[in-house]
Design an enzyme around this catalytic site. Structure first.
Site, mmCIF file in Angstrom:
data_model
loop_
_atom_site.group_PDB
_atom_site.id
_atom_site.type_symbol
_atom_site.label_atom_id
_atom_site.label_comp_id
_atom_site.label_asym_id
_atom_site.label_seq_id
_atom_site.Cartn_x
_atom_site.Cartn_y
_atom_site.Cartn_z
ATOM 1 N N LYS A 19 -10.219 -2.758 19.334
ATOM 2 C CA LYS A 19 -8.853 -3.232 19.590
ATOM 3 C C LYS A 19 -8.484 -3.159 21.072
ATOM 4 O O LYS A 19 -7.433 -3.646 21.473
ATOM 5 C CB LYS A 19 -7.852 -2.425 18.775
ATOM 6 C CG LYS A 19 -8.230 -2.366 17.286
ATOM 7 C CD LYS A 19 -7.086 -2.536 16.352
ATOM 8 C CE LYS A 19 -7.588 -2.521 14.909
ATOM 9 N NZ LYS A 19 -6.637 -3.053 13.954
ATOM 10 N N PRO A 25 -2.802 -11.718 10.959
ATOM 11 C CA PRO A 25 -3.073 -11.471 12.383
ATOM 12 C C PRO A 25 -3.118 -9.968 12.646
ATOM 13 O O PRO A 25 -2.430 -9.201 11.974
ATOM 14 C CB PRO A 25 -1.875 -12.117 13.087
ATOM 15 C CG PRO A 25 -0.816 -12.238 12.058
ATOM 16 C CD PRO A 25 -1.486 -12.328 10.718
ATOM 17 N N ASP A 26 -3.938 -9.574 13.607
ATOM 18 C CA ASP A 26 -3.995 -8.155 13.985
ATOM 19 C C ASP A 26 -2.952 -7.919 15.079
ATOM 20 O O ASP A 26 -3.101 -8.380 16.216
ATOM 21 C CB ASP A 26 -5.402 -7.798 14.476
ATOM 22 C CG ASP A 26 -5.551 -6.288 14.643
ATOM 23 O OD1 ASP A 26 -4.627 -5.649 15.200
ATOM 24 O OD2 ASP A 26 -6.582 -5.748 14.210
ATOM 25 N N ILE A 27 -1.898 -7.207 14.718
ATOM 26 C CA ILE A 27 -0.752 -7.035 15.625
ATOM 27 C C ILE A 27 -1.165 -6.211 16.842
ATOM 28 O O ILE A 27 -0.927 -6.600 17.986
ATOM 29 C CB ILE A 27 0.422 -6.369 14.873
ATOM 30 C CG1 ILE A 27 0.815 -7.224 13.664
ATOM 31 C CG2 ILE A 27 1.614 -6.168 15.811
ATOM 32 C CD1 ILE A 27 1.746 -6.535 12.683
ATOM 33 N N LYS A 67 -12.469 1.664 16.429
ATOM 34 C CA LYS A 67 -11.210 0.896 16.586
ATOM 35 C C LYS A 67 -10.725 0.901 18.038
ATOM 36 O O LYS A 67 -10.159 -0.087 18.509
ATOM 37 C CB LYS A 67 -10.124 1.470 15.668
ATOM 38 C CG LYS A 67 -10.227 0.872 14.294
ATOM 39 C CD LYS A 67 -9.357 1.459 13.249
ATOM 40 C CE LYS A 67 -9.973 1.058 11.909
ATOM 41 N NZ LYS A 67 -9.385 1.660 10.763
ATOM 42 N N LYS A 69 7.703 -17.509 -10.504
ATOM 43 C CA LYS A 69 6.897 -16.433 -11.080
ATOM 44 C C LYS A 69 5.692 -17.025 -11.840
ATOM 45 O O LYS A 69 5.857 -17.953 -12.639
ATOM 46 C CB LYS A 69 7.764 -15.617 -12.044
ATOM 47 C CG LYS A 69 7.046 -14.426 -12.608
ATOM 48 C CD LYS A 69 7.934 -13.626 -13.532
ATOM 49 C CE LYS A 69 7.115 -12.555 -14.222
ATOM 50 N NZ LYS A 69 7.857 -11.904 -15.296
ATOM 51 N N PHE A 82 -3.364 3.596 15.281
ATOM 52 C CA PHE A 82 -3.615 4.621 14.271
ATOM 53 C C PHE A 82 -4.797 4.156 13.429
ATOM 54 O O PHE A 82 -4.978 2.959 13.214
ATOM 55 C CB PHE A 82 -2.384 4.831 13.374
ATOM 56 C CG PHE A 82 -1.525 5.975 13.835
ATOM 57 C CD1 PHE A 82 -0.833 5.887 15.036
ATOM 58 C CD2 PHE A 82 -1.416 7.135 13.081
ATOM 59 C CE1 PHE A 82 -0.059 6.941 15.473
ATOM 60 C CE2 PHE A 82 -0.638 8.196 13.509
ATOM 61 C CZ PHE A 82 0.041 8.108 14.713
ATOM 62 N N ASN A 140 0.843 -1.201 0.000
ATOM 63 C CA ASN A 140 0.000 0.000 0.000
ATOM 64 C C ASN A 140 0.878 1.251 0.000
ATOM 65 O O ASN A 140 2.105 1.151 -0.013
ATOM 66 C CB ASN A 140 -0.960 -0.016 1.198
ATOM 67 C CG ASN A 140 -0.203 -0.070 2.511
ATOM 68 O OD1 ASN A 140 0.544 0.835 2.849
ATOM 69 N ND2 ASN A 140 -0.385 -1.155 3.255
HETATM 70 N N1 CTP Z 1 -3.069 -2.985 12.763
HETATM 71 C C1 CTP Z 1 -2.243 -4.009 13.162
HETATM 72 N N2 CTP Z 1 -2.310 -5.227 12.548
HETATM 73 C C2 CTP Z 1 -3.179 -5.436 11.549
HETATM 74 C C3 CTP Z 1 -4.025 -4.393 11.120
HETATM 75 C C4 CTP Z 1 -3.942 -3.181 11.744
HETATM 76 O O1 CTP Z 1 -1.433 -3.814 14.086
HETATM 77 N N3 CTP Z 1 -3.214 -6.631 10.971
HETATM 78 C C5 CTP Z 1 -3.011 -1.709 13.469
HETATM 79 C C6 CTP Z 1 -2.484 -0.558 12.640
HETATM 80 O O2 CTP Z 1 -1.090 -0.427 12.778
HETATM 81 C C7 CTP Z 1 -3.232 0.620 13.237
HETATM 82 C C8 CTP Z 1 -4.555 0.025 13.666
HETATM 83 O O3 CTP Z 1 -4.312 -1.364 13.804
HETATM 84 O O4 CTP Z 1 -2.605 1.087 14.404
HETATM 85 C C9 CTP Z 1 -5.670 0.244 12.737
HETATM 86 O O5 CTP Z 1 -5.328 -0.144 11.448
HETATM 87 P P1 CTP Z 1 -6.362 -0.082 10.249
HETATM 88 O O6 CTP Z 1 -5.783 -0.766 9.077
HETATM 89 O O7 CTP Z 1 -6.838 1.320 10.079
HETATM 90 O O8 CTP Z 1 -7.533 -0.889 10.867
HETATM 91 P P2 CTP Z 1 -8.103 -2.273 10.575
HETATM 92 O O9 CTP Z 1 -8.153 -3.033 11.859
HETATM 93 O O10 CTP Z 1 -7.405 -2.929 9.440
HETATM 94 O O11 CTP Z 1 -9.594 -1.888 10.178
HETATM 95 P P3 CTP Z 1 -10.225 -1.501 8.752
HETATM 96 O O12 CTP Z 1 -9.364 -2.131 7.705
HETATM 97 O O13 CTP Z 1 -11.581 -2.056 8.850
HETATM 98 O O14 CTP Z 1 -10.235 -0.013 8.701
#
Ligand code: CTP
Length: 408
Positions: A351, A313-315, A347, A295, A333, A216
């Site tokens: 979270k 995973p959501d860190i 969030k 490839k 963020f 991204n």
């Molecule tokens: N984040 C993270 N790990 C992930 C996704 C997000 O640690 N797999 C953290 C980002 O670093 C940020 C926060 O979660 O601090 C929110 O990230 P964002 O991408 O805006 O939120 P999402 O949980 O992905 O929600 P959405 O895509 O529905 O907006």
């Protein structure tokens, strides 16, 4: 990533002793002046063998002070006047001989005289050593540097690398921009002294095959600015960065990763050892389930490959779920394209973190400026638009104020 005028209103006495690194003092003077400082150059006789006072006068826009016997000073006390006006004295380059002179309290030429005469409690002395690696490693120099520190001076560097003598090792003077940033950091309030902070930054890269992937537009600038601001505030900072080409802020420990999984694997064990965690990374929500080993080729049939995706995973949420005794104080963020506050508040709850910082993603990715909205249980606070480094410093102030120190 320097912000202009970070040294606005500061008066710096820049002292040059003899050494090849005097050439860097010219650039340093420019950097300090560009950052808003007034610079009074003082040179030893040895320094004038390496660079002329004419050059230093032109760059600092002030006559260079060269002698304690200069009768142009109305009271004939250059050493007193110079050291009373200064917000800091920076010796760059500081030769081995000059360091020895400082340690001995010598006063037979203007630069060491004014260092000795400075009011020690309100005029800090910063010293940037520059010498051959053998001179630096010599027990006499190491003893002197230890004594200099014990006497209250701040020693900047030295760096390591190629030396003018052709040898390689420790003893190079830091570069002009590094010294400027050291000086800027020196004057910042130490709001996070003794605290540990972990920050994620940048995008992640999710491989499709060995040559392609999903990523991204995150530039990492905000996260790097927070790492720098926290280090300036005295924190011990670890930065886990996705693929970005940004220089590592000084005194920040950096770990480079590519994918969300790698970021997760790096962050989770570290999180329990840090008191504060700031998640600025734009972590990919999904990754291709199985990255191809080779490839993926077009076969000419017009059919496009279908990617099977799986969730990363959501860190942040995982760190926020650590047991309390191992959980850092977390900041998330939220990069949104609309309804910033509503999404940020959502969030915050989802979270389970005490603070979420919202910004409008597409407007800020890659830019040097940003606007932030801080959302917590109590309400919202807007940090007005500004350079990311300024906002990062404001955010560090808010984090310091809101999080209570705890020992880990
Ligand atoms: N984040 C993270 N790990 C992930 C996704 C997000 O640690 N797999 C953290 C980002 O670093 C940020 C926060 O979660 O601090 C929110 O990230 P964002 O991408 O805006 O939120 P999402 O949980 O992905 O929600 P959405 O895509 O529905 O907006």
């Amino acid at each position: 990533m320097s912000t202009p005028l970070d040294l606005q209103g500061r008066h710096i006495v820049l002292g040059l002793s003899g050494g090849i690194a005097c050439y860097k003092a010219a650039e340093l003077t420019r950097e300090l002046v560009k950052a808003g400082a007034t610079v009074q150059v003082v040179m030893t006789e040895a320094a004038t063998q390496f660079i002329t006072p004419v050059t230093m006068q032109a760059l600092s826009n002030r006559p260079v002070a060269l002698s304690q016997w200069d009768a142009r000073e109305p009271n004939n006390m250059a050493h007193i006047n110079l050291s009373r006006e200064a917000d800091a004295i920076l010796i760059a380059p500081a030769s081995a001989d000059f360091i020895a002179r400082l340690v001995q309290g010598r006063a037979d030429e203007l630069l060491s005289l004014l260092c000795l005469a400075r009011p020690i409690d309100r005029c800090p002395l910063l010293v940037a050593p520059a010498m051959n690696r053998e001179m630096w490693a010599h027990p006499a120099t190491q003893r002197n540097v230890a004594q200099l520190r014990a006497d209250g001076a701040t020693v900047l560097g030295p760096g390591a690398g190629d030396q003018a003598c052709g040898e390689i090792g420790d003893g190079r003077m830091l570069e002009a921009e590094e010294l400027r940033d050291e000086l800027i950091a020196f004057f910042r309030p130490k709001l996070l002294a003794g605290r540990t902070l972990l920050v994620t930054a940048g995008p992640t890269f999710e491989a499709i095959d060995p040559v392609r992937g999903i990523t991204n537009h995150s530039s990492g600038k905000m996260g790097f600015a927070i790492a720098r601001a926290a280090a300036e505030a005295g924190a011990d900072v670890t930065l886990v960065a996705g693929p970005v080409h940004l220089p590592t802020p000084r005194h920040v420990r950096r770990i480079d990763v590519q994918s969300a999984q790698q970021m997760f694997d790096a962050v989770l064990p570290l999180a329990a050892r840090h008191q504060l965690f700031v998640a600025t990374a734009a972590v990919a929500d999904w990754r291709p389930m199985n990255a191809a080993d080779q490839k993926i080729k077009k076969d000419g049939s017009g059919r496009v490959p279908v990617l099977q995706m799986t969730e990363n995973p959501d860190i942040l949420a995982s760190v926020a779920r650590l047991p309390e005794d191992r959980r850092p104080w977390c900041v998330g963020f939220a990069a949104e394209s609309e309804n910033l506050v509503r999404h940020a508040r959502d969030k915050l709850r989802r979270k389970g973190v005490p603070l979420v910082v919202g910004n409008i993603g597409p407007a800020t990715f890659g830019q040097d400026h940003n606007t932030l909205v801080l959302v917590d249980e109590a309400g919202e606070t807007t940090l007005p638009e500004g350079p990311k480094l300024h906002l990062a410093r404001e955010l560090v102030r808010e984090i310091a104020r809101r999080s209570s120190p705890k020992t880990t």
